[in-house]
Design an enzyme around this catalytic site. Structure first.
Site, short mmCIF file in Angstrom:
data_model
loop_
_atom_site.label_atom_id
_atom_site.label_comp_id
_atom_site.label_asym_id
_atom_site.label_seq_id
_atom_site.Cartn_x
_atom_site.Cartn_y
_atom_site.Cartn_z
N ASP A 321 0.83 -1.20 0.05
CA ASP A 321 -0.07 -0.10 0.07
C ASP A 321 0.75 1.24 0.26
O ASP A 321 1.94 1.23 0.70
CB ASP A 321 -0.84 0.09 1.21
CG ASP A 321 -1.88 1.24 1.22
OD1 ASP A 321 -2.73 1.28 0.58
OD2 ASP A 321 -1.55 2.26 2.31
N GLU A 350 1.56 0.01 -5.05
CA GLU A 350 0.74 0.87 -5.28
C GLU A 350 1.43 2.15 -5.53
O GLU A 350 1.83 2.66 -4.46
CB GLU A 350 -0.31 1.16 -4.09
CG GLU A 350 -1.60 1.93 -4.56
CD GLU A 350 -2.43 2.23 -3.33
OE1 GLU A 350 -3.48 2.99 -3.64
OE2 GLU A 350 -1.96 2.61 -2.23
#
Length: 607
Positions: A321, A350
């Protein structure tokens, strides 16, 4: 009597040792030097040694006396029990056992997910409730409340395991679950990105053993498990945030300042120092303190924690993330340490940017990153520019840069990526608008979109519920795009996990998805074959995937009317007059022309 008194004394002193992390390690690891954190009231008052003939390479005490970090070298140390000895004024006060476990066979050789896989992204709280007994848990503040879109709804690991047969039938080969580690935020904890204990599965999802069992059940089906890992921040309720080992364990200004989210400052040669600081050191939100990977203790803690989960749960990959918000030197060190431990592993970061050069900067061995002498060692990144395009292209007419031309233009820039085959391609995820909401549950648009991500280069990722036409208006909040899967709760009026429980429209979505994904499993050309694309004409996009004699022709007619193609244009790649439509299983004759119905994809296995 003296022995009894001694035992009482040792037990009482030992009781002040509240946590040991990692809780255990393994013999024979590439990362053989480990740093064990001991936490307890005034634990730093003790000196620490190891009873066995094991090299202690360092002892670090921070400004907080409740922590000691002890580094030991385990190279050539056999599996077994180590004894840490805690002394005061030279006298032994207590001993803490620490286990080096035997590694599973071939653990170092685990294979990560690849372009031969299809990843299914799900939010466990919203997928299926397999164990209602853990819906609310004592000691965790956020309780079950299905009436709130941001409340906890009760989905869990057992619910995922209960529906693995459904996912296997659908044709997916890997699961990426949003985080499952404990998140004790008082509200909105269901997304679990504000973690309060990173060595513990949130009890509302299950236990560490349940998570390990999920991986085992997937592996029995030749499927894979991907952990959603967060390096950038923890939650404000994390036990270490509440008693920081050091002031600089997190980034402080002092205290909280929010990130400006301008990831471009990571490589902007003209950036101001303050803009850069607010991007990298600013907190994602106030409830997510920003971890300081420039602190060696923090960075090593994160490295060990990730490796511990991979080894313990037998993971097949990670999704990281907010990858590009981290200190970039720190995150590169973190990534390299994991890839050094598991050379065939895969990690996707990400990197939510809207420019291909900027995204490519973050992929391993990027020539763009090399301009600044930077390498992330990150194997995979998410293709957000393709996602941006699919949000619009299927509702647009043809033009120089509109309609299906957006797909062609995206792949033109693949020269920027060191490895385009290892990009994650997707129509939507848990943070974006729902594809089927954008296109108003238009099955034709979905067929075009799914065909594109399933047959182009890269690793396709499907978001839970897309396969039955689920929608949700993001303008009404994140809960709208994270709705419950129908049938995941015992009292649900409808069960879309079952063929008999699907509506006619849901069946149409599911059947198409199942057909494409199960065919894809055996298509080596789609997995690793060369991609040859032709400039779209009349809003029709044609491309080929080729690997030796295995060749697939894909046609996406993005028009509201049927189109007839002159096949002479594709003669260099079309060496046959016969093919099989993989959707209908019908033979297709490829002579001079090919007529394609309006808003329809064709996937043709060339004979």
């Amino acid at each position: 009597m003296l022995l009894a008194i001694s035992c009482v004394f040792n037990y009482g002193t030992y009781a002040q040792l509240e946590k040991v992390e990692p809780p255990f390690w393994w013999a024979g690891m590439e990362k053989s030097e480990i740093q064990v954190m001991f936490y307890g009231t005034n634990i730093a008052d003790f000196s620490v040694s190891v009873q066995e003939e094991i090299l202690v390479t360092g002892v670090v005490k921070t400004e907080n006396p409740n922590y000691i970090f002890v580094s030991i070298e385990t190279q050539n140390v056999a599996a077994g029990t180590i004894h840490f000895q805690f002394k005061k004024k030279g006298k032994l006060q207590f001993t803490r056992e620490y286990e080096l476990k035997e590694r599973a066979e071939n653990s170092a050789d685990r294979k990560g997910y690849t372009s031969s896989d299809v990843i299914y992204l799900l939010m466990p709280d919203r997928f299926a409730n397999g164990d209602p007994n853990n819906d609310s848990v004592k000691g965790l503040e956020d309780k079950l409340d299905r009436s709130k879109s941001g409340g906890r709804h009760g989905g869990d690991i057992t619910g995922i395991i209960d529906h693995l047969d459904y996912l296997e039938e659908l044709g997916v080969t890997a699961i990426w679950s949003t985080p499952l580690l404990e998140d004790n935020d008082p509200a909105y904890s269901y997304h679990t990105y504000a973690q309060s204990d990173v060595y513990k599965i949130d009890p509302r999802y299950g236990s560490n053993v349940d998570y390990k069992n999920l991986a085992s059940e997937l592996h029995k089906r030749d499927m894979k498990l991907i952990m959603d890992y967060v390096t950038n921040h923890w939650g404000a309720q994390h036990w270490m945030i509440k008693d920081l080992p050091s002031y600089n364990w997190i980034n402080q200004f002092p205290g909280y300042e929010q990130s400006n989210y301008r990831m471009e400052t990571q490589f902007d040669p003209h950036k101001s120092d303050s803009d850069f600081k607010y991007c990298v050191d600013g907190w994602f939100v106030k409830t997510m303190p920003d971890l300081n990977q420039k602190n060696p203790l923090v960075l090593n803690y994160l490295i060990q924690n990730a490796i511990w989960w991979i080894e313990y749960a037998d993971l097949d990959g990670l999704r990281v993330d907010t990858y590009s918000y981290n200190d970039k030197e720190g995150i590169a060190t973190w990534t390299k340490a994991i890839m050094d431990e598991y050379s065939d592993f895969n990690i996707v970061g990400e990197v939510w940017l809207h420019n291909q050069a900027q995204i490519a900067y973050w992929q391993k061995d990027s020539k763009i990153g090399a301009i600044q002498n930077y390498n992330t060692y990150l194997p995979s990144v998410m293709d957000f520019t393709l996602h941006n395009a699919v949000e619009h292209m299927f509702a647009e007419g043809g033009g120089w840069g509109s309609g299906i031309m957006k797909a062609y233009d995206n792949f033109v820039n693949d020269f920027l990526y060191p490895n385009p085959d290892n990009l994650l391609v997707f129509l939507e995820n848990h943070d974006t608008r729902r594809f089927n909401d954008i296109y108003d549950k238009n099955l034709s648009a979905y067929k075009l979109g799914l065909t594109l991500i399933a047959t182009t280069r890269g690793i396709p990722q499907l978001y839970y519920g897309s396969e039955i036409g689920m929608r949700g208006d993001k303008s009404k909040g994140d809960g709208a795009i994270r709705q419950e899967f129908p049938g995941g709760w015992e009292a649900d009026a409808q069960n879309a996990f079952s063929a008999s429980g699907r509506t006619v429209q849901q069946k149409a979505f599911f059947d198409f998805t199942k057909k494409v994904l199960n065919w894809r499993k055996s298509s080596k050309a789609v997995h690793t074959g060369e991609l040859t694309q032709y400039i779209p004409e009349n809003n029709v996009y044609v491309y080929f995937r080729s690997l030796g004699a295995d060749k697939v022709m894909v046609v996406l007619n993005n028009n509201e009317a049927d189109q007839t193609l002159d096949l002479a244009r594709f003669a260099a790649d079309l060496k046959t007059t016969n093919g099989t439509d993989i959707i209908t299983s019908q033979n297709i004759t490829l002579n001079k022309t090919l007529t394609v119905a309006a808003k329809t994809p064709l996937i043709i296995q060339l004979n």
